[in-house]
Design a protein around this motif. Structure first.
Motif, PDB file in Angstrom:
ATOM      1  N   VAL A 287       0.839  -1.203   0.000  1.00 37.89           N
ATOM      2  CA  VAL A 287       0.000   0.000   0.000  1.00 37.89           C
ATOM      3  C   VAL A 287       0.879   1.260   0.000  1.00 37.89           C
ATOM      4  CG1 VAL A 287      -1.684   1.340   1.339  1.00 37.89           C
ATOM      5  CG2 VAL A 287      -1.979  -1.138   1.061  1.00 37.89           C
ATOM      6  N   TRP A 288       1.894   1.292   0.839  1.00 39.27           N
ATOM      7  CA  TRP A 288       2.766   2.490   0.883  1.00 39.27           C
ATOM      8  C   TRP A 288       3.406   2.742  -0.486  1.00 39.27           C
ATOM      9  CZ3 TRP A 288       5.653   0.265   5.734  1.00 39.27           C
ATOM     10  CH2 TRP A 288       4.835   0.398   6.859  1.00 39.27           C
ATOM     11  N   ALA A 289       3.745   1.647  -1.168  1.00 36.81           N
ATOM     12  CA  ALA A 289       4.453   1.776  -2.454  1.00 36.81           C
ATOM     13  C   ALA A 289       3.603   2.503  -3.508  1.00 36.81           C
ATOM     14  CB  ALA A 289       4.875   0.404  -2.969  1.00 36.81           C
ATOM     15  N   GLU A 290       2.281   2.539  -3.290  1.00 39.48           N
ATOM     16  CA  GLU A 290       1.403   3.215  -4.265  1.00 39.48           C
ATOM     17  C   GLU A 290       1.758   4.699  -4.429  1.00 39.48           C
ATOM     18  OE1 GLU A 290      -2.483   2.476  -2.707  1.00 39.48           O
ATOM     19  OE2 GLU A 290      -2.372   0.311  -3.149  1.00 39.48           O
ATOM     20  N   GLY A 291       2.418   5.273  -3.403  1.00 34.13           N
ATOM     21  CA  GLY A 291       2.809   6.691  -3.491  1.00 34.13           C
ATOM     22  C   GLY A 291       3.985   6.928  -4.420  1.00 34.13           C
ATOM     23  N   GLY A 292       4.667   5.866  -4.813  1.00 30.43           N
ATOM     24  CA  GLY A 292       5.755   5.982  -5.783  1.00 30.43           C
ATOM     25  C   GLY A 292       7.128   6.313  -5.205  1.00 30.43           C
ATOM     26  N   ALA A 293       7.229   6.521  -3.898  1.00 29.26           N
ATOM     27  CA  ALA A 293       8.521   6.919  -3.320  1.00 29.26           C
ATOM     28  C   ALA A 293       9.361   5.728  -2.868  1.00 29.26           C
ATOM     29  CB  ALA A 293       8.293   7.854  -2.138  1.00 29.26           C
ATOM     30  N   LEU A 294       8.739   4.579  -2.714  1.00 34.98           N
ATOM     31  CA  LEU A 294       9.445   3.414  -2.173  1.00 34.98           C
ATOM     32  C   LEU A 294       8.892   2.139  -2.790  1.00 34.98           C
ATOM     33  CD1 LEU A 294       7.381   1.869   0.097  1.00 34.98           C
ATOM     34  CD2 LEU A 294       7.782   4.031   1.234  1.00 34.98           C
ATOM     35  N   PHE A 313      14.074   3.132  -1.191  1.00 34.83           N
ATOM     36  CA  PHE A 313      13.485   4.438  -1.470  1.00 34.83           C
ATOM     37  C   PHE A 313      14.106   5.003  -2.738  1.00 34.83           C
ATOM     38  CE2 PHE A 313      11.030   5.650   2.352  1.00 34.83           C
ATOM     39  CZ  PHE A 313      11.274   4.513   3.100  1.00 34.83           C
ATOM     40  N   LYS A 314      13.305   5.678  -3.522  1.00 33.37           N
ATOM     41  CA  LYS A 314      13.845   6.297  -4.745  1.00 33.37           C
ATOM     42  C   LYS A 314      14.694   7.508  -4.372  1.00 33.37           C
ATOM     43  CE  LYS A 314      10.717   4.073  -7.739  1.00 33.37           C
ATOM     44  NZ  LYS A 314       9.480   3.746  -6.998  1.00 33.37           N
ATOM     45  N   GLY A 315      14.259   8.263  -3.375  1.00 31.67           N
ATOM     46  CA  GLY A 315      15.027   9.420  -2.907  1.00 31.67           C
ATOM     47  C   GLY A 315      15.888   9.047  -1.711  1.00 31.67           C
ATOM     48  N   ASP A 316      16.228  10.075  -0.917  1.00 35.22           N
ATOM     49  CA  ASP A 316      17.143   9.806   0.193  1.00 35.22           C
ATOM     50  C   ASP A 316      16.461   9.987   1.558  1.00 35.22           C
ATOM     51  OD1 ASP A 316      16.795  12.464   0.143  1.00 35.22           O
ATOM     52  OD2 ASP A 316      18.912  13.006  -0.104  1.00 35.22           O
ATOM     53  N   GLU A 317      15.173   9.572   1.643  1.00 35.57           N
ATOM     54  CA  GLU A 317      14.425   9.803   2.883  1.00 35.57           C
ATOM     55  C   GLU A 317      14.602   8.716   3.933  1.00 35.57           C
ATOM     56  OE1 GLU A 317      12.924   9.126  -0.064  1.00 35.57           O
ATOM     57  OE2 GLU A 317      11.591  10.749  -0.680  1.00 35.57           O
ATOM     58  N   ALA A 318      15.265   7.621   3.561  1.00 37.25           N
ATOM     59  CA  ALA A 318      15.286   6.456   4.454  1.00 37.25           C
ATOM     60  C   ALA A 318      15.896   6.752   5.817  1.00 37.25           C
ATOM     61  CB  ALA A 318      16.024   5.298   3.787  1.00 37.25           C
ATOM     62  N   GLU A 319      17.007   7.477   5.814  1.00 38.38           N
ATOM     63  CA  GLU A 319      17.675   7.716   7.094  1.00 38.38           C
ATOM     64  C   GLU A 319      16.844   8.634   7.993  1.00 38.38           C
ATOM     65  OE1 GLU A 319      20.403   6.047   8.402  1.00 38.38           O
ATOM     66  OE2 GLU A 319      19.791   4.865   6.660  1.00 38.38           O
ATOM     67  N   ALA A 320      16.174   9.599   7.391  1.00 37.38           N
ATOM     68  CA  ALA A 320      15.313  10.489   8.181  1.00 37.38           C
ATOM     69  C   ALA A 320      14.143   9.698   8.769  1.00 37.38           C
ATOM     70  CB  ALA A 320      14.801  11.625   7.301  1.00 37.38           C
ATOM     71  N   LEU A 372       6.937  13.087   7.665  1.00 36.22           N
ATOM     72  CA  LEU A 372       8.035  13.590   6.841  1.00 36.22           C
ATOM     73  C   LEU A 372       7.591  13.945   5.417  1.00 36.22           C
ATOM     74  CD1 LEU A 372      10.797  11.072   8.022  1.00 36.22           C
ATOM     75  CD2 LEU A 372      10.437  13.417   8.810  1.00 36.22           C
ATOM     76  N   GLY A 373       6.319  13.763   5.141  1.00 36.12           N
ATOM     77  CA  GLY A 373       5.803  14.124   3.822  1.00 36.12           C
ATOM     78  C   GLY A 373       6.346  13.247   2.702  1.00 36.12           C
ATOM     79  N   ILE A 374       6.611  11.997   3.025  1.00 34.40           N
ATOM     80  CA  ILE A 374       7.088  11.072   1.987  1.00 34.40           C
ATOM     81  C   ILE A 374       5.848  10.489   1.293  1.00 34.40           C
ATOM     82  CG2 ILE A 374       8.405   8.956   1.542  1.00 34.40           C
ATOM     83  CD1 ILE A 374       9.900   9.547   4.245  1.00 34.40           C
ATOM     84  N   PRO A 375       5.733  10.678  -0.018  1.00 35.41           N
ATOM     85  CA  PRO A 375       4.514  10.204  -0.690  1.00 35.41           C
ATOM     86  C   PRO A 375       4.308   8.698  -0.469  1.00 35.41           C
ATOM     87  CG  PRO A 375       5.877  11.530  -2.182  1.00 35.41           C
ATOM     88  CD  PRO A 375       6.695  11.288  -0.966  1.00 35.41           C
ATOM     89  N   HIS A 376       3.115   8.336  -0.050  1.00 35.01           N
ATOM     90  CA  HIS A 376       2.834   6.909   0.195  1.00 35.01           C
ATOM     91  C   HIS A 376       1.336   6.679   0.138  1.00 35.01           C
ATOM     92  CE1 HIS A 376       2.229   8.851   4.101  1.00 35.01           C
ATOM     93  NE2 HIS A 376       1.476   7.817   4.452  1.00 35.01           N
ATOM     94  N   GLY A 377       0.967   5.453  -0.210  1.00 35.72           N
ATOM     95  CA  GLY A 377      -0.433   5.089  -0.147  1.00 35.72           C
ATOM     96  C   GLY A 377      -0.846   5.046   1.323  1.00 35.72           C
TER      97      GLY A 377
END
Ligand code: PLP
Length: 392
Positions: A287-294, A313-320, A372-377
């Protein structure tokens, strides 16, 4: 604002949560190493290990982490300059192969990828080329905690048989024994090894090796033996020899209790619990993957493991995100290592884990994605609960 005061959750792929009963079993004075309860504990542990590995072969206990078991498996069965074939599917089989090179073995890698399981057809093809049978051993990991992959050991055995190749099959079950089915004898595994601190719910510091008849035979001519790891010495009649020195008493008392806990729950139920928690995790990530970020690191759903889920993650949000779950919510989730270092998270659902711990962890992650505003389903945790409601 932080919400972390309360019970800390450790949801990394090793070391894992140690049950209170195991901690209590270790809280006792040191005892005589030549007679009494310790000797009986050794007998119990060696016998129960056979049941865990599902083998009639011999079992050995080392005061070492998983790397120590890697060394023990290799130096007891191989000869200097023997060729080993390492089946790549993440980080750990390669690490084992690198340890073999230090020992004086020739490593060949069957190239694989970080996002998929070992392909049995490629193994079969490589072994068929080896008409001179130069490959002495095949090294593979059942579950690789770096990639989150589950390798189908029975299928790999079939590939070896189809090629008619005599190499020893050695399997690292450090992140899988006590989590998912493993059948050493039925699958024709010659050497299997594991560690105490993952599915087996103990502190780090013990590792275990099981050897079948073909490995015993190879042991007779192996020439890389060391005194500490030597199986022949460890089969001696004196208790002291079983550990080649002072036994790690307290770890053994803890391990014994952990073995009892596994037996009380029943191994099949333990596997089933891991299967349900693994699938619940995958429902949330889907479900989270539907946002396209992970997304899942492992693309083939069939090859995703039941003990750890690796998310990229496609971006660098994982550590945050990891910092948020830890500092604000009190749950430590794993970071990614190796090729995908810093680019994802590893959610462990291995060992002493129940629905509350898993759902709490998934909730903290979803809270972090939102905060953190990471796009997710939205509704990943709901999907995990919907799944569990249907199966419990
Ligand atoms: C953790 C792990 C290891 C390494 O174990 P150590 O106890 O750290 O030496 C090896 N293989 C796999 C699959 C692992 O998950």
């Amino acid at each position: 604002m932080t919400l972390r005061n309360g019970k800390e959750f450790l949801m990394i792929p090793g070391p894992t949560n140690v049950p209170e009963e195991v901690l209590r079993a270790m809280h006792r004075p040191a005892i005589d190493i030549y007679e009494g309860p310790l000797v009986e504990t050794t007998v119990y542990c060696l016998a129960r290990l056979k049941q865990l590995f599902k083998t009639e072969g011999k079992t050995y206990i080392y005061a070492a982490n998983g790397h120590g078991a890697w060394d023990a498996a290799l130096c007891n069965t191989l000869k200097r300059r023997d060729r080993i074939l390492v089946l790549e599917s993440g980080r750990f089989a390669l690490g084992w192969g690198e340890a073999a090179e230090v020992m004086g073995l020739e490593m060949e890698v069957l190239p694989g990828a970080y996002d998929r399981a070992v392909d049995p057809a490629r193994l079969e093809a490589r072994l068929k080329e080896d008409t001179g049978h130069e490959i002495a051993a095949i090294l593979v990991v059942q579950i690789d905690t770096a990639s989150g992959v589950w390798n189908d050991i029975a299928a790999l055995r079939k590939a070896i048989d189809a090629a008619g190749h005599p190499a020893l099959l050695m399997v690292d079950t450090i992140a899988s024994l006590g989590c998912v089915p493993f059948e050493m004898d039925a699958w024709g595994v010659d050497v299997a090894l594991t560690g105490s601190q993952k599915g087996l719910m103990c502190p780090p510091g013990l590792s275990f090796v099981a050897a079948g008849p073909k490995a015993d035979k190879a042991h007779e001519t192996a020439n890389l033996k060391t005194h500490y790891t030597d199986w022949t010495f460890r089969q001696g009649a004196i208790h002291y020899q079983k550990y080649c020195g002072t036994p790690p008493e307290h770890l053994l008392f803890g391990f014994r209790r952990a073995l009892e806990l596994l037996q009380e729950e029943g191994l099949e139920r333990v596997w089933h619990r891991h299967a349900l928690l693994g699938e619940a995790t995958r429902r949330a990530v889907t479900v989270w993957a539907e946002g396209g970020a992970l997304d899942f690191n492992i693309s083939d759903p069939h090859a995703r493991s039941n003990s750890v889920t690796v998310v990229r993650f496609k971006g660098d949000e994982a550590e945050a995100l990891r910092a948020f779950t830890k500092e604000t919510c009190g749950v430590t989730i794993g970071g990614t290592i190796g090729e995908i270092s810093g680019k994802g998270i590893r959610i462990a659902h291995m060992g002493h884990v129940n629905a509350v711990m898993l759902l709490g962890t998934l909730s903290a992650i979803e809270l972090g994605l939102q905060k953190l505003g990471i796009p997710h389903g939205r509704g990943g945790v709901q999907a995990a609960m919907d799944y569990l409601a249907g199966v419990v």
